[in-house]
Write a protein that holds these residues in place. Structure first.
Motif, PDB file in Angstrom:
ATOM      1  N   ASP A   1       0.940  -1.279   0.007  1.00  0.00           N
ATOM      2  CA  ASP A   1       0.020   0.105  -0.108  1.00  0.00           C
ATOM      3  C   ASP A   1       0.976   1.294   0.104  1.00  0.00           C
ATOM      4  N   GLY A   2       2.116   1.130  -0.449  1.00  0.00           N
ATOM      5  CA  GLY A   2       2.933   2.346  -0.546  1.00  0.00           C
ATOM      6  C   GLY A   2       4.311   2.218  -0.075  1.00  0.00           C
ATOM      7  N   TRP A   3       5.041   3.441  -0.014  1.00  0.00           N
ATOM      8  CA  TRP A   3       6.499   3.505   0.454  1.00  0.00           C
ATOM      9  C   TRP A   3       6.353   3.822   1.919  1.00  0.00           C
ATOM     10  N   PHE A   4       7.223   3.278   2.719  1.00  0.00           N
ATOM     11  CA  PHE A   4       7.226   3.222   4.117  1.00  0.00           C
ATOM     12  C   PHE A   4       8.687   3.510   4.615  1.00  0.00           C
ATOM     13  N   ILE A   5       8.872   4.281   5.574  1.00  0.00           N
ATOM     14  CA  ILE A   5      10.600   4.514   6.063  1.00  0.00           C
ATOM     15  C   ILE A   5      10.960   3.161   6.687  1.00  0.00           C
ATOM     16  N   CYS A   6      11.841   2.579   6.578  1.00  0.00           N
ATOM     17  CA  CYS A   6      12.481   1.458   7.162  1.00  0.00           C
ATOM     18  C   CYS A   6      13.411   1.816   8.237  1.00  0.00           C
ATOM     19  N   ARG A   7      14.218   2.925   7.728  1.00  0.00           N
ATOM     20  CA  ARG A   7      15.346   3.550   8.587  1.00  0.00           C
ATOM     21  C   ARG A   7      15.356   4.963   8.390  1.00  0.00           C
ATOM     22  N   VAL A   8      15.740   5.956   9.527  1.00  0.00           N
ATOM     23  CA  VAL A   8      15.839   7.073   9.564  1.00  0.00           C
ATOM     24  C   VAL A   8      17.119   7.879  10.270  1.00  0.00           C
ATOM     25  N   THR A   9      18.039   8.153   9.701  1.00  0.00           N
ATOM     26  CA  THR A   9      19.268   8.796  10.646  1.00  0.00           C
ATOM     27  C   THR A   9      19.150  10.124  10.347  1.00  0.00           C
ATOM     28  N   VAL A  10      19.107  11.026  11.665  1.00  0.00           N
ATOM     29  CA  VAL A  10      19.243  12.368  11.496  1.00  0.00           C
ATOM     30  C   VAL A  10      20.557  12.981  12.100  1.00  0.00           C
ATOM     31  N   ASP A  11      20.933  13.805  11.284  1.00  0.00           N
ATOM     32  CA  ASP A  11      22.336  14.582  11.721  1.00  0.00           C
ATOM     33  C   ASP A  11      22.240  16.112  11.393  1.00  0.00           C
ATOM     34  N   ASN A  12      22.688  16.733  12.533  1.00  0.00           N
ATOM     35  CA  ASN A  12      22.564  18.212  12.591  1.00  0.00           C
ATOM     36  C   ASN A  12      23.473  18.853  11.602  1.00  0.00           C
ATOM     37  N   VAL A  13      23.099  20.013  10.917  1.00  0.00           N
ATOM     38  CA  VAL A  13      23.652  20.606  10.118  1.00  0.00           C
ATOM     39  C   VAL A  13      24.193  22.025  10.975  1.00  0.00           C
ATOM     40  N   TRP A  14      23.149  22.596  11.676  1.00  0.00           N
ATOM     41  CA  TRP A  14      23.512  23.614  12.287  1.00  0.00           C
ATOM     42  C   TRP A  14      22.213  23.886  13.291  1.00  0.00           C
ATOM     43  N   ARG A  15      22.329  24.689  14.490  1.00  0.00           N
ATOM     44  CA  ARG A  15      21.472  24.859  15.550  1.00  0.00           C
ATOM     45  C   ARG A  15      21.723  26.105  16.170  1.00  0.00           C
ATOM     46  N   THR A  16      20.442  26.558  16.654  1.00  0.00           N
ATOM     47  CA  THR A  16      20.751  27.887  17.490  1.00  0.00           C
ATOM     48  C   THR A  16      19.469  27.941  18.364  1.00  0.00           C
ATOM     49  N   GLY A  17      19.649  28.616  19.542  1.00  0.00           N
ATOM     50  CA  GLY A  17      18.744  28.816  20.655  1.00  0.00           C
ATOM     51  C   GLY A  17      19.074  28.014  21.853  1.00  0.00           C
ATOM     52  N   ASP A  18      18.130  27.607  22.710  1.00  0.00           N
ATOM     53  CA  ASP A  18      18.470  27.031  23.834  1.00  0.00           C
ATOM     54  C   ASP A  18      18.056  25.514  23.803  1.00  0.00           C
ATOM     55  N   PRO A  19      19.103  24.919  23.793  1.00  0.00           N
ATOM     56  CA  PRO A  19      19.018  23.070  23.663  1.00  0.00           C
ATOM     57  C   PRO A  19      18.122  22.659  24.954  1.00  0.00           C
ATOM     58  N   THR A  20      18.125  23.230  26.063  1.00  0.00           N
ATOM     59  CA  THR A  20      17.424  22.682  27.129  1.00  0.00           C
ATOM     60  C   THR A  20      15.891  22.637  26.850  1.00  0.00           C
ATOM     61  N   VAL A  21      15.500  23.641  25.871  1.00  0.00           N
ATOM     62  CA  VAL A  21      14.085  23.218  25.294  1.00  0.00           C
ATOM     63  C   VAL A  21      13.860  21.953  25.067  1.00  0.00           C
ATOM     64  N   LEU A  22      14.661  21.034  24.228  1.00  0.00           N
ATOM     65  CA  LEU A  22      14.522  19.710  24.064  1.00  0.00           C
ATOM     66  C   LEU A  22      14.277  18.795  25.235  1.00  0.00           C
ATOM     67  N   ALA A  23      14.807  19.123  26.342  1.00  0.00           N
ATOM     68  CA  ALA A  23      14.670  18.521  27.543  1.00  0.00           C
ATOM     69  C   ALA A  23      13.418  18.767  28.199  1.00  0.00           C
ATOM     70  N   GLY A  24      12.455  19.532  27.499  1.00  0.00           N
ATOM     71  CA  GLY A  24      11.235  19.887  28.262  1.00  0.00           C
ATOM     72  C   GLY A  24      11.438  20.928  29.286  1.00  0.00           C
ATOM     73  N   VAL A  25      12.731  21.541  29.476  1.00  0.00           N
ATOM     74  CA  VAL A  25      12.979  22.389  30.812  1.00  0.00           C
ATOM     75  C   VAL A  25      12.463  23.772  30.344  1.00  0.00           C
TER      76      VAL A  25
END
Length: 154
Positions: free
Chosen positions: A130-154
């Protein structure tokens, strides 16, 4: 067997749509939309991007685990994901997608703070009945800005 141009274009759109479904599922906090982008035994590897942001994130295995982990970790965070520059290679019932995904994160409790990531997604996909589906995804960061503690829910 040769694939027609229109079939090739339709496959490429369906492949990119799998990543759109994944991103929209995160932003809408919709577990069914997230799971609908993946094969049953999919793998999500956010470790390269997580390491650059200064935190450890485990490899996630299985579409249920991926959806649950993402929605639980991002529960207190408003997100928007924009997918750009998709490049697709198809080899029979397998495909490879490279894309840039901009991910904005804001705490619901304090939207004056943010963490913006520009990530490279390397995605392997399988064509199923029934279509195309992701079997593996790898995420790498190119650049970032701001407060990384946001990702921790802080």
């Amino acid at each position: 067997m040769s694939v027609s141009l229109s079939e090739n274009v339709a496959n490429k759109l369906a492949i990119v749509d799998s990543l759109y479904r994944y991103a929209a599922g995160i932003d809408l906090k919709d577990p069914e939309l997230i799971k609908g982008a993946f094969t049953e035994d999919a793998v999500s590897d956010f470790r390269p991007a997580g390491a650059k942001a200064g935190f450890e994130y485990p490899v996630l295995e299985g579409k249920e685990t991926i959806a649950d982990a993402l929605l639980n970790s991002l529960k207190p965070i408003v997100t928007t994901h924009s997918v750009t520059n998709p490049r697709v290679t198809i080899d029979g019932d397998k495909a490879y997608l490279e894309a840039i995904v901009e991910a904005q994160h804001l705490p619901e409790s304090d939207p004056s703070r943010h963490y913006l990531m520009k990530n490279r997604y390397d995605v392997e996909l399988l064509k199923q009945q029934d279509g195309w589906f992701i079997c593996r995804v790898t995420v790498d960061n190119v650049w970032r800005t701001g407060d990384p503690t946001v990702l921790a829910g802080v």
